[in-house]
Design a protein around this motif. Structure first.
Motif, PDB file in Angstrom:
ATOM      1  N   SER A 152       8.337   6.626  41.177  1.00  0.00           N
ATOM      2  CA  SER A 152       7.136   5.940  41.646  1.00  0.00           C
ATOM      3  C   SER A 152       7.475   4.649  42.370  1.00  0.00           C
ATOM      4  CB  SER A 152       6.213   5.647  40.457  1.00  0.00           C
ATOM      5  OG  SER A 152       6.907   4.914  39.457  1.00  0.00           O
ATOM      6  N   ARG A 157       7.431   4.069  46.735  1.00  0.00           N
ATOM      7  CA  ARG A 157       6.639   2.980  47.321  1.00  0.00           C
ATOM      8  C   ARG A 157       7.476   2.111  48.252  1.00  0.00           C
ATOM      9  NH1 ARG A 157       3.873   4.686  43.063  1.00  0.00           N
ATOM     10  NH2 ARG A 157       1.613   4.289  42.941  1.00  0.00           N
ATOM     11  N   GLN A 159       1.515  12.451  46.976  1.00  0.00           N
ATOM     12  CA  GLN A 159       0.631  11.777  46.020  1.00  0.00           C
ATOM     13  C   GLN A 159       0.703  10.262  46.189  1.00  0.00           C
ATOM     14  OE1 GLN A 159       1.472  12.758  41.959  1.00  0.00           O
ATOM     15  NE2 GLN A 159      -0.161  11.492  41.120  1.00  0.00           N
ATOM     16  N   ALA A 172      -0.936   9.040  49.444  1.00  0.00           N
ATOM     17  CA  ALA A 172      -2.405   9.028  49.415  1.00  0.00           C
ATOM     18  C   ALA A 172      -2.960   7.736  48.841  1.00  0.00           C
ATOM     19  CB  ALA A 172      -2.912  10.222  48.603  1.00  0.00           C
ATOM     20  N   THR A 173      -2.139   7.031  48.071  1.00  0.00           N
ATOM     21  CA  THR A 173      -2.579   5.761  47.481  1.00  0.00           C
ATOM     22  C   THR A 173      -1.895   4.591  48.165  1.00  0.00           C
ATOM     23  OG1 THR A 173      -0.840   5.884  45.795  1.00  0.00           O
ATOM     24  CG2 THR A 173      -2.985   6.859  45.255  1.00  0.00           C
ATOM     25  N   THR A 174      -1.604   4.791  49.433  1.00  0.00           N
ATOM     26  CA  THR A 174      -0.779   3.826  50.158  1.00  0.00           C
ATOM     27  C   THR A 174      -1.514   2.525  50.428  1.00  0.00           C
ATOM     28  OG1 THR A 174       0.691   3.601  52.053  1.00  0.00           O
ATOM     29  CG2 THR A 174      -1.461   4.515  52.484  1.00  0.00           C
ATOM     30  N   ARG A 175      -0.738   1.546  50.839  1.00  0.00           N
ATOM     31  CA  ARG A 175      -1.288   0.266  51.270  1.00  0.00           C
ATOM     32  C   ARG A 175      -0.526  -0.178  52.506  1.00  0.00           C
ATOM     33  NH1 ARG A 175       0.727  -4.186  46.798  1.00  0.00           N
ATOM     34  NH2 ARG A 175       2.759  -4.636  47.715  1.00  0.00           N
TER      35      ARG A 175
END
Length: 843
Positions: free
Chosen positions: A763, A767, A824, A827-830
């Protein structure tokens, strides 16, 4: 001469880029800089008006479109004709479409009026893909035209190449051009050096030879009058080779830093306006007014050796920042320990800065006329697509920087009321004239004269060169004469003895290095080594450093005694570094010798003992490790025992056992038998913790409570295919910074080997790859003030593949990565990078 790792890169399959990551113009929580302003297109004459230089200097246009387009490098032939490298296909639009078009070329520029302004252009060589370097040697021209390094000749003197020879086939292999070999600088020691290249080159006895060196720097290379090399990387504006880089690769058990030491600690820049920067949304990179705060595209370090500017400019180092449209001037001050310290020449401003955003200084050179030449690529789109963020892409479009392509300029910085040196005509100079040119105040003239004398091979030049090297009043002339004689293979013990007695420490240091071939031969060693050993108490740190580099690998009682004496009186980090490079395979006996010689712990001694211990651990020999443990138990000085034990526990071991990280332990060693003497040290309270830390990585048959870890679960066929593809992705995307061995590079990237981030929780590493990382970050106990750009344009499969490769290469056993995990996290990127503190909160 072919490098197997690089040959493999020539067959890398194309990568699949995912759709660009949509980044809001003003992401939540990010600062709102001033709105982008359309960048006008200015003529060269009008562009000069936007460039501020210090009083006493002015700019002149040397060349501009249509004569040249997107220049990136240049070099002068012996008669002052300028050869310009034109990277015409670089980022032709914000997507980098058709960048591989063979439109690059090498152009010869001349002035038919014999003025500074060029008015004649001849295409020497064309149909090149992203060329990046040119250099003169052996009556021809070396050209970096990836993936080849070509030796080109103009046999009929029409200004066009009509003969090509392939020297190397790995000089650039695709990907971001700024992370590929470039430079091709002939140095004082008669070798040719290139940043981002793992070898130095030399023409010897009718053929090209190469010698391995670390890959240093990123874009641009220079040398000072002493022959020290200067390099940098995008966010680390200035580093130097405090000792010649070929020494740094001698010991595979130790990573020397003296060949790439940080010289400039301050990375602050002072732009005149807000510019489009790739990570311009990062708070810590920008000022409140939207101007760049720190270097982000540092390149092209250039030591001024022109002899024309006021004396205080001699050996200053200038550095380009094309993202901020400026050039910094660094003053270089030597320290008593032999290191160098750079300081800004000005307060709250830079040497040169422009309000014109299309001004892109990407290279600097000191010309034959004594002026500093600026290679202005004049390319609005500076950031390569490999790392181009959507934020920066939108900025380019808003500022219309994708327009007005096919341009380029070259300027020179001229001192007011001082006449530049005249045009050279060294191709027709006699041997005597070339020897006299070694006195010239301009470094280009001296370097070129030295090269031409070596290439001519005129034996009649040897007597006058020996006289110059030993009696001339000009120390720089003596230094060049000595290295010219080295290039002519005209070194003998009598000459070395005279050079070793020179009043200038630069020449004494050079004499030690030049004498190494004589030391290697028993018949001449006895004639030169005694005189060299007499310099053990020399007052110059440069002499002591070179003495250490030369003596350490010899391994005789007298040379080890001399090195020990040097370390006892001058235990500086640089001297310790130099010592360790030459001890491969001899670390244990040398450590034993030091411990018997050093009963007391003076500054620097514990650090050296610790480093030697770590080298023995890195070697991984169970016998040597067992002998080291036995030696440790026999010592009666606690500082010695603790220093050895600290070396057996590489930095970060305690931190790696922290619950925030996976339990990654380095260098597991299985001994042949129980180390009974060593285990007895557990009874000593001041050693108990250190012994237990060592026992976490030391094992033996029958050890109570120890169960060998199970082998990692084999990769499935699908995962193995992903691993193989991941190596190709790594070679194309990651190898330039993190290197083929995964050990990274100082000032550019931390190591991946045993990194708690690379082989820790998926995880976190996902990132980092998808959103980037903003330093500082601690890796294996060492802090790195470095940033990593996001690689979100790689596809899910490419990211999963490269991380699978990293997590299973270099003896890693971490779990492979599946593309679904990448999807996955994506999809929750910044839209902005992570900090270490934030990542540690991610489970």
């Amino acid at each position: 001469m072919h490098h197997p790792l690089r040959i493999a890169l020539l067959f890398i399959p194309s990568l699949t880029l995912a759709a660009p990551l949509a980044v809001p113009d003003s992401p939540s929580g990010l600062p709102n800089w001033p709105p982008p302003v359309v960048a006008p297109f200015l003529s060269p004459e009008d562009a000069i008006k936007t460039i501020q230089v210090p009083p006493g200097f002015h700019l002149e246009v040397v060349a501009a479109e249509p004569l040249i387009q997107h220049p990136v490098a240049l070099s002068w032939d012996p008669d002052g004709r300028m050869y310009v490298v034109e990277m015409r296909s670089y980022m032709p639009d914000v997507n980098g479409d058709n960048e591989s078009a063979p439109t690059g070329r090498i152009t010869i520029l001349e002035s038919t009026q014999h003025t500074a302004r060029m008015d004649k252009a001849t295409t020497f060589l064309d149909h090149l893909v992203l060329p990046r370097a040119v250099s003169f040697v052996q009556g021809g021209v070396l050209v970096g035209a990836p993936p080849k390094l070509l030796f080109c000749k103009d046999n009929d003197n029409d200004g066009k190449c009509d003969q090509q020879t392939v020297v190397e086939t790995d000089f650039g292999v695709g990907g971001n051009p700024e992370h590929q070999p470039n430079g091709l600088m002939p140095a004082l020691d008669n070798w040719i050096y290139s940043p981002n290249y793992s070898r130095r080159l030399r023409y010897l006895n009718g053929s090209w030879i190469s010698d391995p060196i670390p890959e240093l720097g990123q874009w641009g290379i220079s040398q000072d009058d002493q022959g020290r090399l200067y390099e940098n990387s995008n966010t680390d504006q200035l580093r130097a080779s405090l000792f010649p880089p070929h020494y740094a690769d001698r010991n595979s058990h130790y990573r020397a830093t003296g060949a790439y030491e940080q010289v400039a600690k301050d990375q602050t820049v002072w732009p005149l306006h807000s510019t489009a920067v790739d990570r311009g949304y990062v708070h810590t990179l920008m000022r409140d007014d939207g101007t760049l705060l720190y270097f982000t595209a540092a390149c092209a370090p250039c030591v001024y050796r022109g002899g024309l500017y006021p004396p205080e400019f001699n050996n200053n180092v200038f550095v380009c920042e094309p993202a901020g449209n400026l050039i910094k001037r660094n003053l270089i001050t030597p320290s008593p320990d032999g290191s160098l310290v750079a300081s800004d020449a000005y307060s709250h401003k830079d040497f040169l800065a422009s309000t014109y955003e299309r001004f892109r200084p990407v290279n600097l050179f000191t010309g034959p006329d004594g002026c500093l030449y600026i290679v202005d690529m004049h390319h609005g789109i500076l950031q390569h697509r490999t790392y181009l963020t959507t934020y920066c892409k939108d900025q380019y479009l808003a500022r219309q920087l994708e327009k007005h392509m096919d341009t380029g300029r070259i300027y020179r910085i001229v001192p007011d009321n001082i006449k530049p040196f005249p045009e050279p005509h060294l191709s027709t100079a006699t041997t005597a004239q070339l020897i006299d040119t070694l006195h010239h105040p301009n470094g280009w003239w001296r370097d070129t004269a030295q090269r031409l004398l070596v290439e001519k091979g005129d034996f009649k030049s040897i007597p006058p060169l020996k006289k110059m090297a030993t009696t001339d009043a000009n120390p720089l002339a003596r230094l060049h004469a000595a290295w010219t004689l080295e290039g002519l293979h005209a070194i003998n013990p009598d000459l070395i003895s005279k050079l070793l007695a020179d009043s200038d420490p630069r020449i004494r240091a050079a004499a030690i290095r030049i004498a190494e071939p004589l030391i290697a031969v028993p018949a001449t060693r006895a004639k030169v080594l005694p005189a060299i050993l007499k310099l053990s108490d020399d007052s110059s740190p440069d002499v002591r450093l070179q003495l250490t580099l030369t003596l350490t690998p010899l391994g005789t009682p007298e040379t080890d005694s001399a090195v020990t004496s040097l370390l006892s009186t001058d235990p500086t980090p640089l001297l310790r570094d130099a010592t360790l490079t030459g001890l491969r395979g001899r670390e244990l006996p040398f450590l034993s010798h030091l411990l018997s010689t050093w009963p007391d712990n003076h500054p620097g001694r514990s650090d050296l003992v610790q480093s030697l211990s770590r080298c023995i651990l890195n070697e991984g020999s169970p016998k040597n490790v067992a002998d080291l443990l036995r030696l440790t138990a026999s010592l009666d000085k606690s500082w010695q025992q603790l220093s050895v034990l600290d070396g057996l526990e590489p930095p970060g071991t305690r931190r790696r056992r922290n619950k925030r990280f996976a339990p990654v332990l380095p260098h597991q060693v299985t001994l042949a038998a129980e180390p009974k003497e060593f285990l007895s040290l557990q009874a000593r309270p001041h050693l108990k913790d250190s012994v237990e830390n060592t026992l976490a990585i030391i094992h033996w048959p029958g050890q109570p409570g120890y169960t060998p870890p199970p082998p990692p679960k084999p990769l499935t066929s699908e995962q193995q295919a992903r691993f193989t593809h991941g190596q190709a992705v790594y070679n194309l995307t990651c190898i330039a910074c993190h290197k083929a061995d995964g050990q990274g590079q100082a000032g550019l990237a931390p190591p991946l080997v045993d990194s708690e981030w690379a082989i820790g929780p998926q995880s976190r590493v996902l990132r980092i790859v998808l959103q980037g990382l903003q330093g500082p970050i601690t890796v294996s106990g060492q802090s790195y003030a470095l940033d990593m750009p996001a690689l979100s344009k790689l596809s899910d499969d490419d990211i999963a593949s490269v991380l699978t490769f990293v997590r299973r290469n270099w003896d890693h056993t971490a779990n492979p990565v599946d593309p679904s995990a990448v999807k996955q996290v994506r999809a929750t990127t910044r839209p902005y990078p992570w900090s270490e503190r934030e990542l540690l909160k991610v489970p």
